[in-house]
Design an enzyme around this catalytic site. Structure first.
Site, mmCIF file in Angstrom:
data_model
loop_
_atom_site.group_PDB
_atom_site.id
_atom_site.type_symbol
_atom_site.label_atom_id
_atom_site.label_comp_id
_atom_site.label_asym_id
_atom_site.label_seq_id
_atom_site.Cartn_x
_atom_site.Cartn_y
_atom_site.Cartn_z
ATOM 1 N N ARG A 1 -1.939 -9.448 -12.860
ATOM 2 C CA ARG A 1 -2.285 -10.882 -12.896
ATOM 3 C C ARG A 1 -1.039 -11.741 -13.110
ATOM 4 O O ARG A 1 -1.010 -12.906 -12.740
ATOM 5 C CB ARG A 1 -3.279 -11.173 -14.034
ATOM 6 C CG ARG A 1 -4.654 -10.575 -13.846
ATOM 7 C CD ARG A 1 -5.621 -11.195 -14.856
ATOM 8 N NE ARG A 1 -6.851 -10.429 -15.006
ATOM 9 C CZ ARG A 1 -7.929 -10.549 -14.236
ATOM 10 N NH1 ARG A 1 -7.912 -11.396 -13.230
ATOM 11 N NH2 ARG A 1 -9.008 -9.834 -14.450
ATOM 12 N N PHE B 1 -6.780 -6.115 0.210
ATOM 13 C CA PHE B 1 -6.964 -6.318 -1.225
ATOM 14 C C PHE B 1 -5.654 -6.823 -1.824
ATOM 15 O O PHE B 1 -4.629 -6.153 -1.753
ATOM 16 C CB PHE B 1 -7.413 -5.029 -1.916
ATOM 17 C CG PHE B 1 -7.858 -5.283 -3.334
ATOM 18 C CD1 PHE B 1 -9.144 -5.733 -3.587
ATOM 19 C CD2 PHE B 1 -6.983 -5.110 -4.386
ATOM 20 C CE1 PHE B 1 -9.555 -5.999 -4.886
ATOM 21 C CE2 PHE B 1 -7.386 -5.380 -5.686
ATOM 22 C CZ PHE B 1 -8.677 -5.822 -5.944
ATOM 23 N N VAL B 2 -5.711 -8.015 -2.387
ATOM 24 C CA VAL B 2 -4.488 -8.633 -2.890
ATOM 25 C C VAL B 2 -4.512 -8.763 -4.409
ATOM 26 O O VAL B 2 -5.577 -8.826 -5.030
ATOM 27 C CB VAL B 2 -4.253 -10.027 -2.252
ATOM 28 C CG1 VAL B 2 -3.918 -9.906 -0.778
ATOM 29 C CG2 VAL B 2 -5.459 -10.936 -2.456
ATOM 30 N N LYS C 1 -10.859 -15.103 2.650
ATOM 31 C CA LYS C 1 -10.910 -14.002 3.628
ATOM 32 C C LYS C 1 -12.146 -14.213 4.493
ATOM 33 O O LYS C 1 -13.202 -13.628 4.238
ATOM 34 C CB LYS C 1 -11.066 -12.667 2.897
ATOM 35 C CG LYS C 1 -9.887 -12.186 2.117
ATOM 36 C CD LYS C 1 -10.160 -10.735 1.697
ATOM 37 C CE LYS C 1 -9.563 -10.412 0.382
ATOM 38 N NZ LYS C 1 -10.003 -9.104 -0.136
ATOM 39 N N LYS D 1 -11.532 -14.503 -14.707
ATOM 40 C CA LYS D 1 -10.192 -14.760 -15.203
ATOM 41 C C LYS D 1 -9.246 -15.145 -14.079
ATOM 42 O O LYS D 1 -8.197 -15.726 -14.298
ATOM 43 C CB LYS D 1 -9.632 -13.486 -15.881
ATOM 44 C CG LYS D 1 -10.428 -12.965 -17.024
ATOM 45 C CD LYS D 1 -9.806 -11.631 -17.500
ATOM 46 C CE LYS D 1 -10.690 -10.968 -18.494
ATOM 47 N NZ LYS D 1 -10.244 -9.600 -18.806
ATOM 48 N N GLY D 2 -9.603 -14.768 -12.859
ATOM 49 C CA GLY D 2 -8.658 -14.805 -11.737
ATOM 50 C C GLY D 2 -8.028 -16.158 -11.457
ATOM 51 O O GLY D 2 -6.910 -16.226 -10.953
ATOM 52 N N ASP E 1 -14.391 -14.352 -0.831
ATOM 53 C CA ASP E 1 -14.422 -13.102 -0.074
ATOM 54 C C ASP E 1 -15.759 -13.065 0.678
ATOM 55 O O ASP E 1 -15.886 -13.673 1.742
ATOM 56 C CB ASP E 1 -14.241 -11.970 -1.090
ATOM 57 C CG ASP E 1 -14.096 -10.601 -0.490
ATOM 58 O OD1 ASP E 1 -13.488 -10.476 0.574
ATOM 59 O OD2 ASP E 1 -14.585 -9.632 -1.107
ATOM 60 N N ASP F 1 -6.214 -9.487 -10.127
ATOM 61 C CA ASP F 1 -5.908 -8.198 -10.753
ATOM 62 C C ASP F 1 -6.369 -7.010 -9.918
ATOM 63 O O ASP F 1 -7.144 -7.136 -8.968
ATOM 64 C CB ASP F 1 -6.598 -8.103 -12.108
ATOM 65 C CG ASP F 1 -8.099 -7.809 -11.961
ATOM 66 O OD1 ASP F 1 -8.754 -8.481 -11.132
ATOM 67 O OD2 ASP F 1 -8.596 -6.899 -12.641
ATOM 68 N N GLU G 1 -11.336 -21.697 -7.929
ATOM 69 C CA GLU G 1 -11.593 -20.251 -7.812
ATOM 70 C C GLU G 1 -10.375 -19.583 -7.171
ATOM 71 O O GLU G 1 -9.638 -20.207 -6.399
ATOM 72 C CB GLU G 1 -12.883 -20.065 -6.988
ATOM 73 C CG GLU G 1 -13.258 -18.656 -6.620
ATOM 74 C CD GLU G 1 -13.597 -17.739 -7.772
ATOM 75 O OE1 GLU G 1 -12.745 -17.612 -8.668
ATOM 76 O OE2 GLU G 1 -14.660 -17.098 -7.742
ATOM 77 N N ASP G 2 -10.162 -18.324 -7.486
ATOM 78 C CA ASP G 2 -9.005 -17.613 -6.946
ATOM 79 C C ASP G 2 -9.166 -17.288 -5.465
ATOM 80 O O ASP G 2 -8.298 -17.586 -4.650
ATOM 81 C CB ASP G 2 -8.718 -16.326 -7.759
ATOM 82 C CG ASP G 2 -9.945 -15.443 -7.948
ATOM 83 O OD1 ASP G 2 -11.015 -15.728 -7.364
ATOM 84 O OD2 ASP G 2 -9.841 -14.453 -8.692
HETATM 85 P P1 5GP Z 1 -17.105 -12.814 -3.392
HETATM 86 O O1 5GP Z 1 -18.323 -13.067 -4.210
HETATM 87 O O2 5GP Z 1 -16.638 -13.993 -2.583
HETATM 88 O O3 5GP Z 1 -17.246 -11.569 -2.547
HETATM 89 O O4 5GP Z 1 -16.005 -12.363 -4.413
HETATM 90 C C1 5GP Z 1 -15.142 -13.181 -5.039
HETATM 91 C C2 5GP Z 1 -14.492 -12.404 -6.152
HETATM 92 O O5 5GP Z 1 -14.147 -11.057 -5.770
HETATM 93 C C3 5GP Z 1 -13.194 -13.067 -6.503
HETATM 94 O O6 5GP Z 1 -13.382 -14.078 -7.457
HETATM 95 C C4 5GP Z 1 -12.355 -11.909 -6.997
HETATM 96 O O7 5GP Z 1 -12.614 -11.713 -8.357
HETATM 97 C C5 5GP Z 1 -12.868 -10.706 -6.234
HETATM 98 N N1 5GP Z 1 -12.011 -10.398 -5.068
HETATM 99 C C6 5GP Z 1 -12.305 -10.545 -3.768
HETATM 100 N N2 5GP Z 1 -11.281 -10.164 -2.974
HETATM 101 C C7 5GP Z 1 -10.289 -9.792 -3.819
HETATM 102 C C8 5GP Z 1 -8.945 -9.302 -3.612
HETATM 103 O O8 5GP Z 1 -8.430 -9.138 -2.486
HETATM 104 N N3 5GP Z 1 -8.226 -9.037 -4.730
HETATM 105 C C9 5GP Z 1 -8.722 -9.194 -5.987
HETATM 106 N N4 5GP Z 1 -7.919 -8.891 -7.007
HETATM 107 N N5 5GP Z 1 -9.981 -9.642 -6.216
HETATM 108 C C10 5GP Z 1 -10.744 -9.943 -5.135
#
Ligand code: 5GP
Length: 168
Positions: free
Chosen positions: A158, A145-146, A124, A36-37, A96, A152, A92-93
């Site tokens: 959100r 963590f944002v 990040k 949803k992000g 990470d 969310d 994508e939001d």
């Molecule tokens: P990755 O697979 O790159 O570790 O994770 C990506 C997903 O983790 C993002 O689409 C998001 O849903 C969640 N995520 C990663 N960091 C954050 C953060 O700082 N805040 C929030 N709300 N979600 C995050």
């Protein structure tokens, strides 16, 4: 809650990203947003895109925190239409560890798009577990963590129009 990126800064950067995407896709682009992000980012990005554009959505969820490091991602909702020979940009939001995007890029590339690029509002880099290519990055942030602007915590925040760091 501390504001990390203001509404004005987000709006300015999203408009720049839309220009970059339009420049790279003069014949139009098919945006694939990850729910949803990414829903707020997609909404602003799409409205700032000068060229022709179509949209589709998919939803994924990482398995529990402990297993997310395995890179296992669950596909909750697939796209409505195929990608064959289309110029695709994943929206994508945040990137990470990079595991979610790596999974998405792999399954979408297998559908033979004409091109496949990725736009992320936030990155990040210090958290990366796998190298993943992201052509359009809005802001690079530290390991915090944002929330807000689609992101969310337990389904809250959100709707905030800015990016904030959640107090511990
Ligand atoms: P990755 O697979 O790159 O570790 O994770 C990506 C997903 O983790 C993002 O689409 C998001 O849903 C969640 N995520 C990663 N960091 C954050 C953060 O700082 N805040 C929030 N709300 N979600 C995050």
């Amino acid at each position: 809650m501390n504001v990390l990126i203001s509404t004005e800064d987000i709006q300015r950067r999203v408009r720049e990203m839309a220009q970059e995407i339009a420049r790279d896709h003069p014949d139009g682009v098919h945006l694939v947003a990850v729910l949803k992000g990414a829903f707020v980012f997609l909404s602003d990005l799409a409205r700032a895109l000068p060229g022709s554009c179509s949209l589709d959505f998919m939803a994924v969820s990482s398995y529990g925190k402990s297993t997310s490091s395995s890179g296992q991602v669950q596909l909750l909702k697939d796209l409505d239409s195929g990608l064959e020979n289309r110029p695709v940009v994943i929206v994508e939001d945040i990137v990470d560890t990079g595991l979610t995007l790596t999974y998405l890029q792999d399954i979408l590339r297998a559908r033979a798009p004409r091109s496949l690029k990725t736009a992320c509002l936030l990155s990040k880099p210090s958290r990366r577990k796998v190298e993943v290519q992201v052509e359009y990055i809005g802001f690079t942030i530290e390991d915090k963590f944002v929330v807000g602007y689609g992101l969310d915590h337990a389904e809250k925040y959100r709707n905030l129009p800015y990016i904030a760091v959640l107090d511990a």
